[in-house]
Design a protein around this motif. Structure first.
Motif, mmCIF file in Angstrom:
data_model
loop_
_atom_site.group_PDB
_atom_site.id
_atom_site.type_symbol
_atom_site.label_atom_id
_atom_site.label_comp_id
_atom_site.label_asym_id
_atom_site.label_seq_id
_atom_site.Cartn_x
_atom_site.Cartn_y
_atom_site.Cartn_z
ATOM 1 N N ILE B 47 0.814 -1.233 0.000
ATOM 2 C CA ILE B 47 0.000 0.000 0.000
ATOM 3 C C ILE B 47 0.852 1.291 0.000
ATOM 4 O O ILE B 47 0.605 2.174 -0.830
ATOM 5 N N PRO B 48 1.879 1.421 0.886
ATOM 6 C CA PRO B 48 2.639 2.683 0.885
ATOM 7 C C PRO B 48 3.250 3.009 -0.475
ATOM 8 O O PRO B 48 3.192 4.138 -0.939
ATOM 9 N N PHE B 63 -8.256 12.661 0.263
ATOM 10 C CA PHE B 63 -9.111 12.130 1.326
ATOM 11 C C PHE B 63 -9.169 10.599 1.262
ATOM 12 O O PHE B 63 -9.027 9.920 2.282
ATOM 13 N N LEU B 64 -9.328 10.091 0.034
ATOM 14 C CA LEU B 64 -9.397 8.631 -0.169
ATOM 15 C C LEU B 64 -8.087 7.972 0.269
ATOM 16 O O LEU B 64 -8.087 6.948 0.970
ATOM 17 N N MET B 65 -6.979 8.604 -0.088
ATOM 18 C CA MET B 65 -5.679 8.031 0.261
ATOM 19 C C MET B 65 -5.445 8.064 1.775
ATOM 20 O O MET B 65 -4.872 7.134 2.337
ATOM 21 N N GLU B 66 -5.923 9.120 2.395
ATOM 22 C CA GLU B 66 -5.794 9.208 3.861
ATOM 23 C C GLU B 66 -6.620 8.118 4.534
ATOM 24 O O GLU B 66 -6.174 7.488 5.506
ATOM 25 N N LYS B 70 -5.286 5.202 6.963
ATOM 26 C CA LYS B 70 -5.852 5.023 8.302
ATOM 27 C C LYS B 70 -6.307 3.565 8.508
ATOM 28 O O LYS B 70 -6.008 2.938 9.530
ATOM 29 N N LEU B 71 -6.999 3.049 7.495
ATOM 30 C CA LEU B 71 -7.481 1.663 7.594
ATOM 31 C C LEU B 71 -6.321 0.673 7.651
ATOM 32 O O LEU B 71 -6.385 -0.343 8.349
ATOM 33 N N ARG B 72 -5.256 0.971 6.899
ATOM 34 C CA ARG B 72 -4.075 0.090 6.901
ATOM 35 C C ARG B 72 -3.474 0.045 8.312
ATOM 36 O O ARG B 72 -3.163 -1.038 8.823
ATOM 37 N N THR B 73 -3.335 1.218 8.942
ATOM 38 C CA THR B 73 -2.763 1.275 10.292
ATOM 39 C C THR B 73 -3.653 0.501 11.264
ATOM 40 O O THR B 73 -3.171 -0.293 12.082
ATOM 41 N N GLU B 74 -4.961 0.727 11.119
ATOM 42 C CA GLU B 74 -5.926 0.041 11.990
ATOM 43 C C GLU B 74 -5.815 -1.480 11.815
ATOM 44 O O GLU B 74 -5.789 -2.230 12.792
ATOM 45 N N ALA B 75 -5.718 -1.910 10.540
ATOM 46 C CA ALA B 75 -5.645 -3.341 10.242
ATOM 47 C C ALA B 75 -4.356 -3.934 10.786
ATOM 48 O O ALA B 75 -4.345 -5.038 11.326
#
Lengths: 319, 186
Positions: B47-48, B63-66, B70-75
């Motif tokens: 992803i990065p 906004f979509l990329m943010e 955020k979801l990646r960090t959460e996951a």
């Protein structure tokens, strides 16, 4: 018979191709055919009628004595000798048939398959034993022969199409392991493990499990499960290769080939497809029929269409 | 040998085989969960790179990329093996956002033809296919275990051992929806 618009068009366009590329060569071959046919009948008369009659005339009394008064060992030796002689006679009589068959194949079969793609015909080649054994589809064979071998590209997919005959020779003779067409191609997806897809053997499926040292994979599609047995060394990779869409396509291929046994092996980034067939494939002419007779030509056309239908139905031409 | 002893031996043997079968099924679910984790890790790693390449071209999609970040960090903070239900929810949300992202890429022809982006998208497609395969393996293993936990007599042994039903990893909602051809002709 494979039915789709694409193949229907191939069939209808074949007429033009036949008269442009094949007809002249086949017409020229007619002279050769008559020459070989003449040779066949001479050999048939000399070796099949005259020679046996001469042998019986000279050695008949001796044969009769052995058969009526000889020991079982002597009778057995005589029978073996007769069988050996008969085999040799058949081989000599059949030599014009074989020579004509090779000559006509050399003359037209490469043009024939190039109607579909770009291929080289090499009658003396065969798929290497290492590849066949690594596929894990057929392990128990010790005799291997090949009849026709094509290597080339069909719609940018490089592949080998080969008519292979695998047998197991044992004390009491030979057992057929596989006879049919093997298609070997680079699989569009890259993978590391091995996945083997056997035809379902019903209650005898346990034999696959004994023969193969891979994990049995169960799939969620009950129709697929009924028709095939899958083994792999990687549960996830097997499902990566056999997506639900690909499984549906495999079922379609199985349906198209009717009762014919079709098996798949994914290994070394390759896909090997084995289609069993008792028939001698890709024979465009017979010594006993005119070289321009359309029946064998149409039959070969259908055989090639069936081979490429496997590729089309599995959508292997789409990267 | 008295009949009662033979009967007891048979009962013990059946109990033992059911116990083995249940443990095997439970371990299969664990194996499948770790398979999913391996594939998800590959996605997190990609992803990065994908976003970095895209950020130079897709200024209007910040906004979509943010949201994806955020979801990646959460996951990454969660674990599929420990809490599959919660992890599946986040992963499905991430899958949906990545699909949205893929659609957005179509609007940027320069980005679409960028070699680094093409490679990143190809790798992502490959990883997504592997995640789908891992999910199928996991769900098959869960189905086997759940059947054994629910069906008598193995349900009794499962109850005694405290083996519970596992949670399926459902496909993202938009993957399950059937295509309505009419939508495309509105």
């Amino acid at each position: 018979m494979v039915s789709s618009d694409y193949f229907a068009k191939l069939r209808s366009d074949f007429e033009e191709f036949y008269y442009q590329k094949l007809w002249l060569k086949l017409t020229t071959m007619e002279q050769d055919r008559l020459k070989y046919l003449h040779r066949f009948w001479i050999l048939f008369f000399l070796m099949g009628v005259l020679l046996p009659a001469l042998i019986i005339f000279i050695f008949g009394e001796w044969f009769y004595l052995i058969l009526t008064q000889g020991s079982p060992k002597e009778i057995e030796s005589l029978v073996k000798l007769c069988l050996l002689g008969a085999t040799m006679i058949i081989a000599v009589i059949g030599s014009p048939i074989v020579t004509y068959k090779l000559k006509i194949k050399d003359s037209i079969i490469e043009d024939f398959i190039n109607y579909f793609g770009s291929f080289r015909y090499s009658p003396l080649s065969c798929i290497h034993d290492d590849i066949i054994r690594n596929s894990l589809l057929f392990n128990s064979y010790n005799r291997h022969s090949s009849d026709d071998h094509f290597y080339g590209t069909y719609k940018n997919v490089t592949m080998t199409i080969s008519e292979e005959n695998l047998r197991y020779k044992h004390n009491k003779g030979e057992s057929k392991i596989f006879k049919g067409i093997i298609i070997l191609l680079d699989f569009p997806k890259s993978f590391q493990g091995q996945t083997v897809v056997f035809s379902d053997w019903g209650i005898f499926n346990f034999l696959h499990k004994i023969a193969i040292k891979l994990q049995h994979i169960s799939f969620e599609d009950p129709v697929f499960e009924k028709k095939f047995e899958v083994f792999s060394n990687d549960q996830i990779e097997a499902r990566f290769l056999l997506t639900t869409a690909f499984m549906e396509r495999m079922l379609k291929v199985k349906k198209v080939f009717g009762g014919k046994k079709i098996q798949f092996s994914f290994f070394d980034n390759k896909l090997l497809i084995a289609v069993s067939s008792a028939k001698d494939m890709f024979e465009p002419s017979s010594l006993f029929k005119s070289s321009t007779d359309r029946r064998p030509i149409n039959e070969v056309l259908e055989q090639f269409i069936s081979v490429f239908a496997v590729i089309e139905f599995l959508k292997l031409t789409q990267q | 040998m008295p009949i009662s002893l033979i009967f007891l031996l048979i009962v013990l043997a059946v109990f033992y085989f059911l116990y083995i079968s249940l443990i095997k099924k439970k371990n299969k679910v664990k194996e499948a969960s770790s398979g999913i984790e391996v594939q998800l890790k590959k996605r997190y790693d990609l992803i990065p790179n994908l976003l970095q390449t895209a950020s130079k071209f897709m200024e209007h999609e910040k906004f979509l990329m943010e949201e994806i970040t955020k979801l990646r960090t959460e996951a990454m903070n969660g674990s599929f093996s420990n809490n599959p239900e919660q992890a599946a929810k986040i992963e499905n949300a991430l899958s949906n956002k990545l699909k949205e992202f893929n659609i957005s890429v179509e609007n940027y022809p320069d980005l679409k033809s960028n070699q680094t982006m093409v490679q990143a998208m190809d790798s992502m497609k490959d990883v997504e296919e592997h995640i789908a395969a891992a999910r199928r393996f996991y769900n098959a293993a869960v189905n086997d275990l759940n059947n054994a936990v629910e069906i008598f007599p193995s349900s009794i042994i499962a109850g005694l051992l405290g083996i519970k039903q596992a949670v399926f990893f459902d496909a993202p909602e938009n993957e399950k929806q059937s295509i309505n051809a009419g939508d495309f002709f509105k």
